[in-house]
Structure formats: C-alpha cells, structure tokens
Design an enzyme around this catalytic site. Structure first.
Site, PDB file in Angstrom:
ATOM      1  N   GLU A 320       0.619  -1.935   0.548  1.00 42.22           N
ATOM      2  CA  GLU A 320      -0.093  -0.487   0.142  1.00 42.22           C
ATOM      3  C   GLU A 320       1.006   1.383   0.097  1.00 42.22           C
ATOM      4  OE1 GLU A 320      -3.176   0.101   0.054  1.00 42.22           O
ATOM      5  OE2 GLU A 320      -4.231  -1.733   0.358  1.00 42.22           O
ATOM      6  N   ILE A 321       0.724   1.807  -1.351  1.00 43.37           N
ATOM      7  CA  ILE A 321       1.948   2.534  -0.805  1.00 43.37           C
ATOM      8  C   ILE A 321       1.609   4.030  -0.858  1.00 43.37           C
ATOM      9  CG2 ILE A 321       2.632   1.040  -3.095  1.00 43.37           C
ATOM     10  CD1 ILE A 321       1.818   3.125  -4.939  1.00 43.37           C
TER      11      ILE A 321
END
Ligand SMILES: [Zn+2]
Length: 507
Positions: A320-321
């Site tokens: 999850e960036i």
C-alpha cells in the site's frame, strides 16, 4: 480501506440530518466571507491530468515503451469475458538480459509477477508501474533510480537473472468509471472487487461487510480480470507476487483472511525483507506483517492469499503505497492519490526505491537466493575488477563459471557459504548508496531542487515529520469516531493493532 464508502454514507447522512436548513442558511449569510477559505479546503479533489496520465495515455506509453525495446520487452493484450462483460488487459514481459524465446527460458530465472491498478480509484499505482518499466527499459533511468553507476551495475546483474510480468493496470474498466467522475469506485466494470474474487476463503463476509466496496462476485474466479491473472500465474509460477494498492502505507505478507502469519523460515525471511524495505524506502511508516493481523480486520478471497496458499508463491505481498488519512470520506481521489506534483514524484521515487531494494534483498530469501548466486558472483567480480582498473567482463565470466561449477559439483557447504556471503553482501550493499540515492532523487523533485540550490529541504525534514505526525494523530482522532464503528471488538480482546481511521488493507 476501512470501509470508506459506508463511512462516507454515514457522514453524508449526518450532514443532511444535521442543523435545520434555515439556520444553516442564516449562518452562511451571516458569515459567508470567513467561511470561504474553509469551503475551498473541503472541495472534492478532481484528478489533475497535468500530473496523472489518463487511462488510455498511460497504456499507450507502456505499449510504446515495449515497442521501443523489442529485445527486452514485449507487451501483450489479453482478452477475457464473462456473460457479456469483457476486458482487455495489457501485460508486459520484461527480461533485461533479452527476452527468452519461450517460457522454458524462465526456468533458471527469478520470476516476478507484479500487479498494479487493481482498484480503479488508485491512480498512483499504475503511474508507478510505468516508472518501473522505464527503469527496466533504460540504463540511464536505472542509474538515476539507483543513485549511481556502482549500485546500478550491481542491480543490472540481478535484473539480468529475473523475468518480470507486469500488469500496469488490471482494472481498466473500473478506471474508466473513475475517469468519468465516479471517483470513489474501486470495483471492476461490473461491480465486483476482484481482490475478493479469488478462491481462498472466498465469499466469507465479516460483520461489517459492505457490498459497495467488497462484493466478491457470484463465484470464485468469476471475473475476467482474475481469470487472466490466474492463467498468467499458473504458467509463470512466480517466486514473487506484489499486488500494489493505495489507501495507506503498508508492506503486507499473508494472511489476509486470518489474523496469523505463516510459519517457517521462508515466511520469516519474507517478513524480514519487508521490514528492511520499510526502513529503507517507507521511512519506517509502513505497517509490516500479515494483512489480517497488522490491520486488525480480515479480507477474504484476496489475490495475495491465493498466490501464497494455492500457487505456493513464496514471496507474496500486498504493498500500500500512499494514503491521505486527513482526506474527507467523499474526497476519494485525495484519499488514495498524492495531489501535488511534489508528493506525486516523492511517492513514485520512494516506491521505485522499494522495488530496487526488493531486488537487492532477493538473495536473502531461501527461495530466490540460489537463482542469484551466479549473478552476484559476477557482480562481485566486476566490482573487484573495476577497483583494480581491469576490464570487468573478462574477470567476471570465469568467476561466475567457477562458482557455477562449484555449485553443480556437489560442493554443498561451499555453495552454502557462498550463499551466506552473498546474502550478507546484499544487506551491506543496501546500506551503501543512501546519500548518493538521495542526491539522484532530487532530479525528480523539481520543487525541492529549484529552491535555491543545495538541500534546502533537509533542514525542513524534522519539521515536516512533526507536522506529519500531528496531522496523522489529528486525522486518527477525527476519523476514529467515524470509521471505528463495527471495528471495536473485532479482534480478541482488542489486542489487534488496527487504528481506527486507517484505510482498508489489501486495497
Ligand atoms: Zn486497492
């Protein structure tokens, strides 16, 4: 995401049920001028197409990149349909050492399957795919991303021992809906969350199941997107699967559907890799560990759990960036994507760096270390030759050959020693180029580098960090009330570390 739509609905309801309308009008009339700035700050953020590429443009760039590099890249369009719903999916095969003639050429390589853009509203992930492809296509881009020639040279040896299958935008039909204005849409073009459609614990629903977010489809693998990726995974048999999402900062390993981490040294090594990447590329702010355990709620039918449990992909991750915890519920573009050019570039640089570190850490994992032994020996030899001022290739080849012979000749202990040495080297090399890398990153940060020369931003770092912590804490307090319902008591005795307000794991 932590049920944002449900939360959004609750909030919208509260807003319309709030103060009586005449009173609201009076208040607005009485103090409309002071309210103006506040009104502007709560505007719904629209995608800025001077920063982001539109769906078709992004896919075209990817296709053009592959066409311009036919020796090392091949872009293929895959079609699938079900009950009148059909999709096209672009998949790029990349082999920096030259494309193999057939899949038999992948046997001795580290095989990576990388999925971006599974959820329509998460634009930033597909932009990262494009950046990564540019690095794989272009030595100059690799050198810039690596922060210098030395690290790039070493990475090139590792890259040459890998085959990548990259899906830059899984959910093109859902993305189409977002581009038409449905900014909160995450599901595919017919309302299914493909990251709940996989056949592992499929269809199980938590107490707060919300079909507008997580509808898993009418059957496992019913969705054309899933059928295509499943078929790719079955034929490639990857060692590495990374499912890239946004909504928060996390480096998740299995499991998503239960609050446990897999047993054994391989799983522990995978978690250690993510911990290292957290420190190196995520500034320590990523949640690390099992999706189900780290976030404190479960997701059923996810791709990452399927890859790990059914296809036995030893390195299965969900990254999850990006996530903006302070964004309001209905402000989805802002919640899932950086909205300034600077934040956009920083996010891409950080996560490009994460992918490079992932590659450099592959020698530390038992499943991939043996496949990289020769590549690392060649890299070591090239470095030694360069230090002596010799021509690198001449020195590298015999070293690699003798190592290969040693490994094949039953030299188990020497092979193991080599592996341990390379594993240590891999860790050491990760620490080396940090300064250089930061200098190079500055190239991609126009706002910073134009700020009067030098690293004016470095002094602002601690201040920004404090501001970020305060912002996060405030967001947690504000959002906790809204998103917390139905979550407390979800775990055993509230022992889970999930923080109300954190967006949903596994996308
Ligand atoms: Zn997602």
């Amino acid at each position: 995401m932590a049920r944002p739509p449900a939360a959004r609905e609750r909030r919208a309801g509260a807003r319309t049920r709030g103060a009586p309308r005449p009173l609201l009008v009076l208040l607005l009339l009485a103090c409309c001028t002071p309210l103006r700035p506040r009104a502007a700050s709560t505007e719904i953020q629209q995608p800025d197409y001077s920063i982001y590429l539109r769906r078709q443009d992004l896919l075209q760039r990817v296709a053009d990149l592959a066409a311009a590099n036919p020796r090392t890249m091949r872009a293929e369009s895959r079609q699938a349909s079900d009950a009148g719903y059909s999709i096209d999916m672009l998949i790029v095969t990349a082999e920096t050492a030259g494309l193999s003639k057939d899949s038999g050429g992948h046997t001795d390589k580290v095989r990576l399957l990388l999925d971006f853009g599974e959820h329509g509203r998460e634009y930033i992930t597909s932009e990262l795919a494009l950046r990564l492809l540019r690095v794989l296509a272009n030595g100059t881009a690799l050198e810039a991303a690596a922060g210098g020639a030395r690290r790039a040279a070493r990475l090139r040896h590792i890259l040459d021992a890998c085959v990548f299958k990259i899906i830059p935008m899984e959910n093109t039909r859902g993305r189409e809906l977002v581009e038409r204005g449905q900014l909160c849409e995450r599901k595919n073009g017919r309302g299914v969350d493909t990251n709940r459609n996989w056949d592992v614990d499929w269809g199980k629903k938590e107490k707060d199941y919300d079909p507008s977010e997580e509808y898993p489809g009418r059957a496992p693998h019913s969705e054309p997107e899933v059928k295509i990726i499943l078929s790719e995974a079955q034929s490639l048999q990857p060692h590495v699967w990374v499912n890239v999402h946004s909504g928060m900062y996390a480096l998740f390993t299995p499991f998503d559907h239960k609050a446990t981490v897999p047993d054994g040294p391989d799983a522990a090594a995978a978690v250690r890799m993510m911990e290292r990447i957290n420190g190196l590329s995520c500034k320590g702010k990523c949640a690390v560990g099992s999706g189900g355990k780290s976030v404190g709620y479960l997701a059923h039918g996810t791709a990452t759990d399927y890859m790990y449990t059914k296809l036995r992909v030893p390195l299965s991750f969900t990254w999850e960036i990006y996530g903006d915890m302070a964004a309001s519920f209905d402000d989805c573009f802002r919640m899932f994507n950086p909205v300034t050019k600077q934040a956009f570039e920083e996010t891409l640089n950080d996560w490009l760096s994460a992918f490079l570190h992932l590659l450099e850490l592959l020698p530390t994992h038992p499943a991939t270390a043996p496949l990289l032994r020769n590549a690392l020996a060649a890299a070591d030899a090239a470095e030694a030759a360069a230090a002596k001022g010799e021509a690198a290739p001449a020195a590298a080849a015999p070293a690699a050959a003798s190592l290969a012979a040693g490994a094949a000749g039953g030299g188990g202990s020497s092979g193991q020693q080599q592996q341990q040495r390379h594993s240590r080297n891999a860790e050491a090399h990760l620490d080396a180029p940090a300064g250089g890398a930061q200098q190079q990153w500055a190239r991609f940060r126009p706002h910073e580098s134009s700020g009067g020369g030098g690293r004016s931003s470095s002094g602002a770092g601690p201040v920004l960090l404090v501001m970020a912590v305060v912002a996060l804490a405030t967001a947690g307090l504000l959002l906790g009330r809204r998103w917390g319902e139905g979550r407390r008591g979800d775990g055993a005795g509230g022992a889970r570390p999930w923080t109300p307000g954190l967006p949903r794991a596994q996308g």
